[in-house]
Design an enzyme around this catalytic site. Structure first.
Site, PDB file in Angstrom:
ATOM      1  CB  CYS A  66      -0.403  39.092  51.608  1.00  0.00           C
ATOM      2  SG  CYS A  66       1.092  39.716  52.427  1.00  0.00           S
ATOM      3  CB  ALA A  69       2.927  36.583  54.550  1.00  0.00           C
ATOM      4  NE  ARG A 100       7.359  30.522  58.674  1.00  0.00           N
ATOM      5  CZ  ARG A 100       8.363  30.101  57.911  1.00  0.00           C
ATOM      6  NH1 ARG A 100       9.414  30.867  57.701  1.00  0.00           N
ATOM      7  NH2 ARG A 100       8.309  28.925  57.353  1.00  0.00           N
ATOM      8  CG  HIS A 198       5.209  29.691  49.365  1.00  0.00           C
ATOM      9  ND1 HIS A 198       4.050  28.999  49.566  1.00  0.00           N
ATOM     10  CD2 HIS A 198       5.506  30.292  50.547  1.00  0.00           C
ATOM     11  CE1 HIS A 198       3.649  29.160  50.821  1.00  0.00           C
ATOM     12  NE2 HIS A 198       4.517  29.946  51.429  1.00  0.00           N
TER      13      HIS A 198
END
Ligand code: SF4
Length: 543
Positions: A66, A69, A100, A198
């Protein structure tokens, strides 16, 4: 059309177009129509279009994540010296806590919060009466305990729905505590994938942090953009650049630092590794401060050398070029010698790559170094420009699902815009493919190979059974399904807890691990012996 795959599977009788049609045939009509546009059989003789960055078909078992994330997990979370508070119920924060592998180290000032997981842990009451009060309390508490230099706030799904104004909270708390507090409206349902996150992260970083301190930097300096230091990749890149005589001013955002971003606008050039997650920052920094960007790929021996040569062409300094060539010569020789025995065992094998938004392209170079071919490649959340190259940007239509991601209006800074090259030179460098350009993944893929966007689980399994790749590189969600099918799987998100894979030393690590995986004797035990060849033979004799 079937050239590459036929070369590998001479013994198997199939046509790649038929394979695709057989996949599509399984879907209901509406789904079939949609999915067909996301699968391209490569034909390099003509320009090809792929559908990407659109809504996932419900119930299809996507590998996507999503917006939260993409923002907190990918771009902002790796910044080591900021506290990142997740505003929401505990799940989003807990599942993204250190999963991560963006590595980092504390700087001299000691600020380092990577191992923590900060959450407002919203409860029913906060959904009904609002969570702003709890968010303020969380910020105060985090500040009192850690005294950080800056804090980020990340919205999760319910936050936008109940109308918590995290931006006003950030502004007011920033005034109260005297530090930068930046809020990100990255609710999970925004956009269609991590990609929206992003963009939101780039906007927030650029608007509130980048370019605040005009501190001169000495020598040749670069920012590494879209490099997240998974398994130490950024450190290997830094090592190589350092040998060449080039300093990394900041990395966005593996082992990234709030302090370093404030003066990142003083660097000479931006190097873009992951185009998808950070191209917005590269564009905005060029518009506002005059910093050009170079698309690099530090994955693979030859790819690393090619990227270094782009830098040499950009800086146009004979002594620097000489040093870069010396480093290339020494590092390439050492890497190729070390890779040679693995290459002997891997030559001719095939790979199937399905990763987020850049690695399915980058790792094709590394597999080429190993003598291997990529027969299928695809992305979870890339856009058409990542597949087809930036020339298609003017033709991409923004659909209703992505229209709510803000585009910042960026103008050249009246005082601090400093062109790094004169416009003519810049134009020439662009024509040479050195600055401000990216050709995308598809151009690097041969005839008859497959490109699949937002792959469904069914498509992945079907393609594996039909094309029989020697290795599948993807993520944790499907790793064990793949291995249970008797096929080696390498995670290209978290590197199976290994790395670095970037640069020359990384290429050697990768070669060793791919050899260990593909040539591991365990695969010969995937089938029970009595299935492979019957142990007891009998005969029925009727008299
Ligand atoms: S989709 Fe919503 S609930 Fe799920 S991880 Fe993303 S922000 Fe959290």
């Amino acid at each position: 059309m079937t050239a590459v795959i036929e070369e590998k599977r001479r013994d198997i009788d199939f046509d790649i177009e038929d394979v695709v049609e057989n996949i599509i045939r399984v879907y209901p009509t509406k789904v079939a129509k949609k999915r067909r546009k996301h699968i391209v059989v490569r034909d390099p003789s003509e320009p090809q279009e792929i559908e990407a960055n659109v809504r996932t078909v419900p119930g299809i078992i996507t590998q996507r994540g999503c917006c939260f994330a993409g923002c907190k997990g990918v771009v902002i979370g790796p910044i080591v010296d900021m506290i990142h508070i997740v505003h929401g119920p505990i799940g989003c924060s807990y599942y993204s806590w250190m999963t991560r592998r963006n590595q980092g180290v504390p700087r001299e000032d000691g600020h380092y919060y990577l191992e923590y997981c900060f959450s407002t842990d919203m409860q029913e009451d906060n959904i009904i009466f609002g969570g702003e009060k709890k968010l303020r309390a969380a910020i105060r508490e985090a500040y009192e305990i850690f005294k950080p230099k800056a804090i980020s706030i990340h919205a999760t799904c319910p936050v936008g729905l109940i109308g918590d104004d995290i931006h006003t909270v950030a502004k007011e708390m920033s005034k109260e505590l005297g530090i930068d507090i930046v809020a990100f409206s990255c609710e999970g349902y925004r956009g269609v994938s991590q990609s929206a996150g992003h963009h939101i992260a780039n906007n927030g970083l650029f608007e509130h942090i980048v370019g605040k301190d005009d501190i001169e930097l000495d020598g040749y300096t670069v920012n590494c953009l879209g490099e997240y230091n998974i398994g130490g990749d950024a450190w290997e890149i830094e090592r190589i650049l350092d040998r060449c005589g080039i300093k990394v001013a900041s990395t966005f955002s593996g082992n990234g630092s709030y302090t370093e971003y404030r003066r990142a606008h003083m660097a000479n050039v931006n190097l873009v590794q992951c185009h998808r997650s950070i191209n917005y920052m590269a564009e905005m920094m060029e518009t506002k401060f005059g910093i050009p960007w170079i698309k690099v790929n530090f994955i693979g021996v030859k790819a690393t050398s090619k990227s270094l040569r782009k830098l040499a062409a950009f800086f146009e300094d004979d002594a620097l070029t000489e040093q870069i060539e010396k480093v290339i010569e020494e590092e390439e020789r050492a890497a190729e010698e070390a890779i040679a025995p693995y290459r002997e065992r891997l030559e001719g094998k095939t790979a199937f790559l399905f990763v987020g938004g850049s690695r399915a392209h980058h790792y094709q170079d590394l597999f080429r170094d190993l003598g291997m071919k990529t027969i299928v490649a695809g992305y979870e959340f890339a856009h058409r420009d990542d597949y087809e190259g930036r020339d298609v940007l003017p033709y991409i239509k923004v659909d209703a699902d992505s229209r709510n991601i803000p585009e910042l209006d960026v103008e050249p800074d009246p005082e601090r815009f400093k062109p790094r090259k004169d416009p003519e030179k810049l134009k020439k460098l662009k024509e040479m493919g050195i600055v401000d350009t990216y050709e995308g993944m598809m151009k690097d893929m041969g005839s008859g190979t497959l490109v699949v966007d937002d792959i469904s689980h069914f498509e992945l399994e079907y393609l594996m059974k039909e094309l029989k790749p020697d290795i599948v590189c993807s993520g944790i969600k499907d790793k064990y399904v793949i291995q249970k099918m008797g096929v080696p799987s390498k995670q290209l998100h978290n590197y199976d807890y290994s790395g670095p894979f970037a640069g020359y030393k990384g290429a050697v690590n990768f070669a060793k691990e791919i050899d260990m995986l593909i040539n591991n004797p365990s695969w010969s035990f995937a089938k029970a012996p009595w299935e492979a060849s019957p142990l007891i033979k009998g005969a029925l004799i009727i008299e």
